[in-house]
Enzyme design. Structure first.
Site, mmCIF file in Angstrom:
data_model
loop_
_atom_site.group_PDB
_atom_site.id
_atom_site.type_symbol
_atom_site.label_atom_id
_atom_site.label_comp_id
_atom_site.label_asym_id
_atom_site.label_seq_id
_atom_site.Cartn_x
_atom_site.Cartn_y
_atom_site.Cartn_z
ATOM 1 N N GLU A 79 10.559 59.474 31.991
ATOM 2 C CA GLU A 79 11.877 59.002 32.387
ATOM 3 C C GLU A 79 12.170 57.663 31.709
ATOM 4 O O GLU A 79 11.340 56.758 31.709
ATOM 5 C CB GLU A 79 11.917 58.848 33.909
ATOM 6 C CG GLU A 79 13.311 58.793 34.494
ATOM 7 C CD GLU A 79 13.913 57.398 34.444
ATOM 8 O OE1 GLU A 79 15.146 57.296 34.534
ATOM 9 O OE2 GLU A 79 13.170 56.412 34.295
ATOM 10 N N CYS A 80 13.355 57.566 31.101
ATOM 11 C CA CYS A 80 13.661 56.375 30.288
ATOM 12 C C CYS A 80 14.771 55.508 30.856
ATOM 13 O O CYS A 80 14.951 54.374 30.411
ATOM 14 C CB CYS A 80 14.022 56.797 28.865
ATOM 15 S SG CYS A 80 15.562 57.753 28.756
ATOM 16 N N THR A 81 15.527 56.015 31.833
ATOM 17 C CA THR A 81 16.710 55.297 32.312
ATOM 18 C C THR A 81 16.376 53.879 32.752
ATOM 19 O O THR A 81 17.125 52.935 32.474
ATOM 20 C CB THR A 81 17.359 56.061 33.481
ATOM 21 O OG1 THR A 81 17.671 57.386 33.057
ATOM 22 C CG2 THR A 81 18.621 55.363 33.939
#
Length: 317
Positions: A78-80
């Site tokens: 997950e990069c958010t």
């Protein structure tokens, strides 16, 4: 030669897997907590297994007999909550540390290679050095490199960081492909039966009109162009079609504007166009979920040609 077998953690709609498959890799399984993305993954990799739910709840030891020998782990955590696009909003540490789940799978499957993809700003995470050290403690030699998709035949400028890990040898820098730069124009469907609306209406935001006017003053009144319809940027809020598309996000961002006898008309870029701008071929199926779901899946994905080139560079020796 024995075929390389891979699993894809945080697989989403399968951008990394498609790139690896194009490099000759057998995709054995994908893992993602979003059921809709899992359906897209299965549509395109019908012979692969899919495991839904949080990785934290999956025990890799239980999968060894099902999946067999694994040579490569692909992972796009997950990069958010790493992204600079989040601005000053609070970061979710639980989300960021999902990257550490890669270590559990690597310990069990002991693949020759691991490739982890994320936004460039992941390097600012206070546990980034810990992640690299933990990977190296498992016996891997790591090489970290930032690559731009536009350098690999993708009609989009998208900079991402790749942590490339090899048990047996230190990797050299991945070299960009030499060739003609592809442009945003190549992704636009000029003949599609999409609904357009007038650019200039009473309900149109002033900022939108200002961006369009800046574009028209540069490209002229008779040329089409793109504007950043939602969100902001630092380049005037518009772009020419003769350069790669700017980075696709998980939300609708770009509107296509074209001249018309009655004035300029506009519409949002459609999922099929965004798919092409990510480097997926037309035959790649993204037919699950709502339009919003499709845009989110595409914006979360890895540009397949970049991953293909990385994997070819890994396994050619």
């Amino acid at each position: 030669m024995k075929r390389v077998r891979a699993i894809d953690l945080f697989c989403g709609a399968g951008g990394s897997s498609w790139g690896a498959q194009c490099a000759g890799v057998e995709i054995v399984a994908g893992f993602d907590m979003w059921e809709t993305a899992g359906k897209v993954f299965k549509d395109n990799f019908p012979n692969a297994r899919f495991y839904g739910g949080k990785l934290e709840d999956i025990q890799p030891e239980d999968l060894v007999s099902e999946l067999g020998k694994i040579d490569l782990i692909l992972a796009s955590p997950e990069c958010t909550n790493h992204s600079v696009a989040r601005g000053n909003r609070p970061r979710c540490e639980e989300s960021r540390k999902t990257a550490l789940q890669v270590l559990r799978f690597a310990e069990v499957f002991k693949p020759r290679w691991i490739v982890i993809e994320n936004v460039v700003s992941m390097r600012n995470w206070n546990r980034y050095a810990e992640l690299i050290a933990a990977i190296e403690s498992l016996g891997y030699k790591t090489h970290v490199q930032v690559l731009n998709s536009a350098d690999f035949g993708v009609p989009q400028s998208r900079r991402r960081m790749f942590i490339i890990c090899d048990r047996e040898r230190k990797r050299e820098a991945v070299k960009a492909l030499r060739g003609k730069v592809r442009t945003a124009r190549e992704s636009i469907d000029y003949n599609g039966t999409y609904n357009y609306s007038p650019l200039r209406t009473k309900r149109r935001a002033t900022a939108t009109i200002e961006r369009a006017d800046r574009a028209i003053s540069n490209v002229g009144p008779n040329s089409p162009f793109l504007i950043v319809y939602y969100g902001t940027d630092h380049a005037g809020g518009w772009q020419s079609l003769d350069v790669p598309l700017r980075t696709i996000t998980t939300l609708d961002r770009f509107a296509f504007v074209k001249p018309d006898e009655s004035g300029h008309m506009m519409r949002m870029l459609q999922p099929e166009e965004l798919k092409l701008a990510m480097g997926w071929p037309k035959k790649y199926q993204i037919n699950q979920g709502t339009r919003r779901d499709k845009v989110k899946m595409i914006g979360n994905a890895v540009c397949s040609p970049v991953m293909k080139h990385i994997i070819i560079d890994l396994i050619r020796h």
